[in-house]
Write an enzyme that holds these catalytic residues in place. Structure first.
Site, PDB file in Angstrom:
ATOM      1  N   LYS A 148       4.673  38.592  -0.863  1.00 33.70           N
ATOM      2  CA  LYS A 148       3.371  38.564  -1.526  1.00 33.70           C
ATOM      3  C   LYS A 148       2.523  39.744  -1.056  1.00 33.70           C
ATOM      4  O   LYS A 148       2.967  40.575  -0.269  1.00 33.70           O
ATOM      5  CB  LYS A 148       2.691  37.224  -1.269  1.00 33.70           C
ATOM      6  CG  LYS A 148       3.552  36.043  -1.747  1.00 33.70           C
ATOM      7  CD  LYS A 148       2.789  34.759  -1.823  1.00 33.70           C
ATOM      8  CE  LYS A 148       1.899  34.730  -3.052  1.00 33.70           C
ATOM      9  NZ  LYS A 148       1.222  33.423  -3.231  1.00 33.70           N
ATOM     10  N   ASP A 163       0.867  38.858 -10.781  1.00 29.70           N
ATOM     11  CA  ASP A 163      -0.218  38.097 -10.162  1.00 29.70           C
ATOM     12  C   ASP A 163      -1.587  38.502 -10.689  1.00 29.70           C
ATOM     13  O   ASP A 163      -1.976  39.675 -10.625  1.00 29.70           O
ATOM     14  CB  ASP A 163      -0.174  38.299  -8.640  1.00 29.70           C
ATOM     15  CG  ASP A 163      -1.190  37.422  -7.926  1.00 29.70           C
ATOM     16  OD1 ASP A 163      -1.103  36.189  -8.083  1.00 29.70           O
ATOM     17  OD2 ASP A 163      -2.051  37.968  -7.230  1.00 29.70           O
ATOM     18  N   GLU A 200       5.753  40.055  -5.430  1.00 28.11           N
ATOM     19  CA  GLU A 200       4.495  39.973  -6.157  1.00 28.11           C
ATOM     20  C   GLU A 200       4.010  41.363  -6.538  1.00 28.11           C
ATOM     21  O   GLU A 200       4.055  42.291  -5.732  1.00 28.11           O
ATOM     22  CB  GLU A 200       3.432  39.280  -5.287  1.00 28.11           C
ATOM     23  CG  GLU A 200       2.068  39.169  -5.936  1.00 28.11           C
ATOM     24  CD  GLU A 200       1.062  38.505  -5.032  1.00 28.11           C
ATOM     25  OE1 GLU A 200       0.010  39.115  -4.743  1.00 28.11           O
ATOM     26  OE2 GLU A 200       1.314  37.356  -4.581  1.00 28.11           O
ATOM     27  N   ARG A 250       0.820  -1.215   0.000  1.00 30.86           N
ATOM     28  CA  ARG A 250       0.000   0.000   0.000  1.00 30.86           C
ATOM     29  C   ARG A 250       0.852   1.264   0.000  1.00 30.86           C
ATOM     30  O   ARG A 250       0.512   2.237  -0.682  1.00 30.86           O
ATOM     31  CB  ARG A 250      -0.941  -0.009   1.210  1.00 30.86           C
ATOM     32  CG  ARG A 250      -1.837   1.226   1.358  1.00 30.86           C
ATOM     33  CD  ARG A 250      -2.495   1.659   0.054  1.00 30.86           C
ATOM     34  NE  ARG A 250      -3.202   0.589  -0.623  1.00 30.86           N
ATOM     35  CZ  ARG A 250      -3.585   0.656  -1.899  1.00 30.86           C
ATOM     36  NH1 ARG A 250      -3.296   1.719  -2.631  1.00 30.86           N
ATOM     37  NH2 ARG A 250      -4.226  -0.359  -2.446  1.00 30.86           N
ATOM     38  N   LYS A 268       1.579  24.674  -2.512  1.00 33.02           N
ATOM     39  CA  LYS A 268       0.236  24.106  -2.309  1.00 33.02           C
ATOM     40  C   LYS A 268       0.329  22.590  -2.454  1.00 33.02           C
ATOM     41  O   LYS A 268      -0.081  21.994  -3.444  1.00 33.02           O
ATOM     42  CB  LYS A 268      -0.747  24.702  -3.312  1.00 33.02           C
ATOM     43  CG  LYS A 268      -0.961  26.201  -3.108  1.00 33.02           C
ATOM     44  CD  LYS A 268      -1.864  26.791  -4.177  1.00 33.02           C
ATOM     45  CE  LYS A 268      -2.020  28.298  -3.994  1.00 33.02           C
ATOM     46  NZ  LYS A 268      -2.821  28.918  -5.068  1.00 33.02           N
TER      47      LYS A 268
END
Length: 285
Positions: free
Chosen positions: A169, A224, A202, A102, A137
């Site tokens: 950012k 962005d 950003e 597994r 992410k």
């Protein structure tokens, strides 16, 4: 943009943590049903077309649990696989094969799904100079393997984590009091702490692009959530002074258009957080 996270130490630590989670005090199903010295063999079957990834890791997992297992890799990571292909065979103690099955499949199915998606997207922009990047992410405690899969699929890795690059950012900029304040504070911090880290900033509009260039001393400008028209103008203004990265809600449908705006990199979070695992199984034969 680097793969120095793939160390033997990091991979072994991941495998041991995964065994602790999945096996714990013991695989009681196997211990109860399978004689201790029974031997067997199994083959890894690729059940749909895609890019296979995780074969090297699978071999490590098998040998980490039982060094006497014989593993034969019949394909290579990054290879195009067709439905019905056999990725590897493993033979030895049947109990060892059952207990490791597994973990091998969980890793390979997800890694192969990511590699397949990455390969598909890189083909869409192969006529441009743009390179496909992943993001942070990722699945907690599985980032190393997800980023490895992106690299296998033909993409490039962005920063691995918060510690290996500075990315200022929108929230950093807003909390710091603006672009200039954020950049100057960052430069002071890096100098004070003797850190040699790249700085990416950003930007959300052309005025911010111009301000970043005016302050200077940064390594990448992120564009962005810009329209195609604004992005093309931003690339023109930057004029190769620093690399550019397009980011923000970029999809398979919009990727080609973004790449054709002339950016150097395109980051796509969906590479690791919105993919379908490849169908792979391990069967006794």
């Amino acid at each position: 943009m680097k793969e120095n996270y793939l160390t033997q130490e990091n991979l072994e630590a991941f495998i041991q943590a995964a065994f602790k989670e999945d096996v714990g005090e013991g695989d009681h199903s196997t211990l109860a049903a399978i004689p201790k010295n029974q031997t067997g063999r199994a083959q890894l079957i690729i059940k749909e077309d895609g890019i296979v990834a995780g074969l090297q890791l699978a071999e490590m997992i098998f040998h980490s649990y039982d060094q006497d297992l014989e593993v034969k890799l019949l394909m290579k990571d990054g290879q195009v696989a067709k439905k019905g292909d056999i990725g590897l065979t493993v033979s030895g103690k049947a109990a060892s094969i059952l207990t490791t099955e597994r973990l091998v499949l969980n890793c390979m199915q997800r890694m192969s799904g990511i590699a397949t998606k990455t390969h598909q997207l890189t083909q869409l922009i192969s006529h441009t100079k743009a390179k496909l990047l992943d993001t942070r992410k990722t699945t907690p405690n599985f980032r190393m393997l997800e980023k490895w899969a992106v690299a296998i699929g033909g993409g490039e890795n962005h920063r691995f984590a918060l510690y290996d690059m500075v990315m200022l950012k929108d929230n950093h900029i807003d909390f710091a009091g603006g672009i200039e304040a954020a950049i100057l504070s960052t430069k002071h911090y890096l100098k004070e702490n003797l850190l040699d880290l790249k700085i990416e900033v950003e930007t959300r509009n052309l005025d911010e692009v111009k301000e970043v260039l005016a302050v200077g001393g940064i390594d990448v400008i992120m564009l962005d959530n810009m329209s195609y028209e604004m992005m093309r103008e931003a690339v023109k203004i930057i004029d190769g002074a620093v690399p550019t990265e397009a980011s923000g809600g970029i999809t398979e449908e919009t990727l080609k258009n973004v790449a054709e705006c002339g950016v150097d990199f395109i980051s796509v979070g969906a590479l690791t957080h919105h993919i379908k695992s490849l169908d792979i199984s391990l069967k006794a034969y």
